[in-house]
Design a protein around this motif. Structure first.
Motif, PDB file in Angstrom:
ATOM      1  N   ALA A  57       0.826  -1.214   0.000  1.00 22.21           N
ATOM      2  CA  ALA A  57       0.000   0.000   0.000  1.00 22.21           C
ATOM      3  C   ALA A  57       0.856   1.259   0.000  1.00 22.21           C
ATOM      4  CB  ALA A  57      -0.934  -0.003   1.206  1.00 22.21           C
ATOM      5  N   LEU A  59       2.194   2.309   2.831  1.00 18.14           N
ATOM      6  CA  LEU A  59       2.029   2.884   4.166  1.00 18.14           C
ATOM      7  C   LEU A  59       3.269   2.648   5.018  1.00 18.14           C
ATOM      8  CD1 LEU A  59      -1.672   1.781   4.773  1.00 18.14           C
ATOM      9  CD2 LEU A  59      -0.871   4.102   4.353  1.00 18.14           C
ATOM     10  N   PRO A  77       1.858   5.844  -0.512  1.00 19.26           N
ATOM     11  CA  PRO A  77       0.487   5.462  -0.860  1.00 19.26           C
ATOM     12  C   PRO A  77      -0.021   6.245  -2.075  1.00 19.26           C
ATOM     13  CG  PRO A  77       0.514   6.786   1.154  1.00 19.26           C
ATOM     14  CD  PRO A  77       1.940   6.573   0.762  1.00 19.26           C
ATOM     15  N   ALA A  78      -0.910   5.639  -2.839  1.00 22.08           N
ATOM     16  CA  ALA A  78      -1.484   6.314  -4.000  1.00 22.08           C
ATOM     17  C   ALA A  78      -2.830   5.694  -4.350  1.00 22.08           C
ATOM     18  CB  ALA A  78      -0.542   6.210  -5.202  1.00 22.08           C
ATOM     19  N   ARG A  79      -3.593   6.406  -5.177  1.00 25.85           N
ATOM     20  CA  ARG A  79      -4.925   5.986  -5.603  1.00 25.85           C
ATOM     21  C   ARG A  79      -4.911   4.607  -6.249  1.00 25.85           C
ATOM     22  NH1 ARG A  79      -7.742   5.513 -10.007  1.00 25.85           N
ATOM     23  NH2 ARG A  79      -5.857   5.860 -11.212  1.00 25.85           N
ATOM     24  N   ARG A  81      -3.492   1.999  -5.441  1.00 27.09           N
ATOM     25  CA  ARG A  81      -3.503   0.877  -4.493  1.00 27.09           C
ATOM     26  C   ARG A  81      -4.438   1.209  -3.333  1.00 27.09           C
ATOM     27  NH1 ARG A  81       1.442   1.888  -3.037  1.00 27.09           N
ATOM     28  NH2 ARG A  81       1.752   3.346  -4.725  1.00 27.09           N
ATOM     29  N   GLY A  82      -5.737   1.102  -3.581  1.00 31.73           N
ATOM     30  CA  GLY A  82      -6.746   1.409  -2.563  1.00 31.73           C
ATOM     31  C   GLY A  82      -6.841   0.287  -1.546  1.00 31.73           C
ATOM     32  N   MET A  83      -7.058   0.668  -0.284  1.00 33.51           N
ATOM     33  CA  MET A  83      -7.022  -0.353   0.764  1.00 33.51           C
ATOM     34  C   MET A  83      -8.307  -0.343   1.605  1.00 33.51           C
ATOM     35  SD  MET A  83      -3.804  -1.503   2.847  1.00 33.51           S
ATOM     36  CE  MET A  83      -3.677  -2.181   4.482  1.00 33.51           C
ATOM     37  N   ASN A 107      -9.848  13.092  -6.023  1.00 36.56           N
ATOM     38  CA  ASN A 107      -9.105  13.029  -7.273  1.00 36.56           C
ATOM     39  C   ASN A 107      -9.719  13.888  -8.376  1.00 36.56           C
ATOM     40  OD1 ASN A 107      -6.945  11.005  -6.634  1.00 36.56           O
ATOM     41  ND2 ASN A 107      -8.749   9.838  -6.037  1.00 36.56           N
TER      42      ASN A 107
END
Lengths: 265, 291
Positions: A57, A59, A77-79, A81-83, A107
């Motif tokens: 992620a 993080l 972290p970036a869009r 790789r949503g968690m 975004n």
């Protein structure tokens, strides 16, 4: 089958602390995740599977190795790789609809598209009746569905899930697992999911990455040949399949072999 | 079968004997049950009862002449003093000045404490820098600065505002920092994995998540503000509730002093009530069954 590598974990290691207090959580873990597959990270507690997911992620930073998504090394972290977390993260001050639109709003997705996408994913997780409801009035399973819809509506390249159904009761849990499979069928997504629940792992996974503990190392990659090419939608179907008991027995044995040294101490 | 039979028998045997005391026991338990609700009517009755007893005891003490009539006037006398103060002594002006002092100094304190507390609660770097200072000031009693403030700012309003500000701002900052810290880490992690940058996360997650707690902290510290107001107005002031009370002391008007205390109590309750109502309206989403 054209299997295109979506994400690759290359020799990832992670240690915490320094000197005598140094604890090694992960050592030299490498594997690939193929596009549109569900890759489940499984292992005994303390195998560092959540740490590994956090590293993917962005993080946490690995102390060795790298993670590559679509040919690009990840950094923070970036869009893409949503968690989804085990704890309920639907924001209490936003309605279901506003929660699902939240990521798209960050975004800069235009309002009309935002609403359309939100309503599509709210329908997909069966929350159409609760569009204007605040999370306080939702059950745990519904809150998790909001979180899943919010992340999917944001169109990540890979959906990361850290024991997403771990806080739910057994019944809600398998309903959620079946819903996730259903979602996967309709909205081609790549998923990396952490769990310690063996039946859950077998039901959801196209591929199980099994980690051993202290430090977490790659112990086995299971391709679940017995369910390949079969369109399994509910748990009854899965457990009556040839090969299921052997698969579960095999994983249990690995789990036990890993857990033993800890039981002694 | 035999098991069921014998248990029914046992119930039948004991039931008549214990029916009445058993019922009474159950009722008593209802009112002295740990952490469980009591009926609203009972709660209201108790709330009124405590005041009836209070005034009753006060009236009784006056009637029995336990103290000199000048030092301990009865509730009736205090009430009539209150009336005289408002109708003949322009007490409303004093009250207005005091309330203005409270609101102005509190607004200033919030202007500093809210952003500082949120930043300290969000970023360890900011906390590490400011917390040693804030913690030290928190343990310094604000009235200790009165001599200094009198010399620097004179006996006017600036000195009073400064005292009220100093009395509140450090605690308020700490409380807001703690409320910000208790925003779930997974909220922030969710937002960053959805693509939120630092400013977006602060604005759209940390602040809205901490806001209900921040308002609670403000309610608590506004009550403390009144303490410092009275201190400030007793030390040196011509107008204000505290000033009126000191004037009344000079002329042995104990009834007026008590009237002042009553007004402070009533205003404190009013502000608390208003902030509580506002909390309920602004954060209605925290209640169940709000759509």
């Amino acid at each position: 089958m054209a299997s295109h590598v979506k994400l690759s974990v290359n020799g990832v290691g992670k240690s915490f602390g320094h000197g005598a207090h140094r604890v090694e959580a992960l050592r030299d873990v490498s594997f690939n995740v193929v596009q549109n597959e569900i890759c489940v990270l499984l292992g005994p507690s303390g195998c560092g599977k959540s740490t590994l997911l956090n590293i993917v992620a962005g993080l946490q930073d690995p102390t060795a190795g790298s993670v590559v998504l679509d040919g690009k090394e990840i950094d923070g972290p970036a869009r893409e790789r949503g968690m989804v977390f085990q704890s309920y993260t639907s924001f209490p001050w936003l309605t279901v609809e506003q929660n699902v639109e939240y990521g798209m709003k960050l975004n800069g997705v235009p309002k009309a598209e935002r609403q359309e996408r939100a309503s599509h994913f709210i329908d997909l997780v069966h929350l159409a009746k609760f569009r204007k409801t605040y999370p306080k009035n939702l059950s745990g399973g519904m809150k998790q569905r909001v979180a899943i819809a919010r992340t999917l509506a944001n169109r990540p390249e890979i959906l990361l899930m850290d024991e997403p159904f771990g806080a739910l009761d057994a019944e809600t849990r398998w309903h959620m697992q079946e819903m996730l499979v259903e979602i996967m069928k309709s909205s081609q997504t790549t998923i990396m999911l952490v769990t310690h629940d063996i039946p859950e792992a077998i039901f959801l996974a196209d591929k199980i990455v099994f980690l051993s503990s202290h430090p977490g190392r790659l112990k086995a990659i299971l391709d679940l040949e017995f369910k390949k090419g079969k369109d399994i939608r509910d748990k009854e179907e899965l457990i009556t399949l040839d090969g299921y008991p052997e698969c579960e027995r095999h994983i249990l044995a690995m789990m036990r072999a890993e857990a033993r040294p800890q039981d002694v101490t | 079968m035999t098991l069921a039979g014998s248990s029914t028998e046992a119930i039948e045997k004991t039931a008549p004997r214990t029916a009445n005391p058993g019922g009474a026991r159950r009722r008593r338990r209802r009112f002295f049950e740990f952490k469980s609700d009591i009926p609203a009517s009972w709660s209201l009755t108790l709330g009124i009862l405590v005041w009836v007893l209070f005034f009753g005891f006060w009236e009784f003490a006056v009637w029995q002449n336990w103290a000199n009539d000048i030092l301990l006037p009865g509730p009736g006398k205090v009430l009539s003093a209150l009336h005289t103060l408002f109708t003949e002594k322009a007490f409303l002006y004093d009250v207005g000045v005091s309330v203005t002092r409270i609101l102005l100094s509190f607004a200033l304190a919030c202007l500093v404490a809210v952003p500082l507390g949120i930043l300290m609660g969000s970023f360890r770097t900011v906390e590490a820098f400011f917390n040693p200072l804030v913690s030290a000031w928190r343990y310094l009693p604000a009235p200790a600065f009165i001599p200094l403030l009198l010399m620097w700012l004179g006996a006017g309003d600036a000195q009073k505002l400064a005292l009220l500000f100093l009395g509140v701002v450090w605690f308020l900052t700490t409380l807001i920092m703690d409320h910000t810290k208790s925003v779930p880490a997974d909220f922030v992690r969710t937002a960053v994995t959805l693509g939120g940058n630092r400013l977006q996360v602060l604005r759209t997650v940390v602040v809205p998540a901490a806001l209900p707690g921040i308002l609670v902290a403000m309610r608590q510290m506004l009550a403390v503000s009144w303490t410092y107001l009275v201190i400030a107005e007793i030390i040196a002031a011509d107008v204000g509730i505290g000033a009126m009370m000191m004037r009344a002391k000079r002329f042995l008007h104990v009834d007026q002093i008590m009237a002042g205390i009553v007004v402070i109590g009533a205003l404190g309750l009013l502000f608390d009530f208003l902030l509580k109502k506002f909390h309920g309206i602004a954060f209605a989403y925290l209640e169940e069954n709000v759509r």
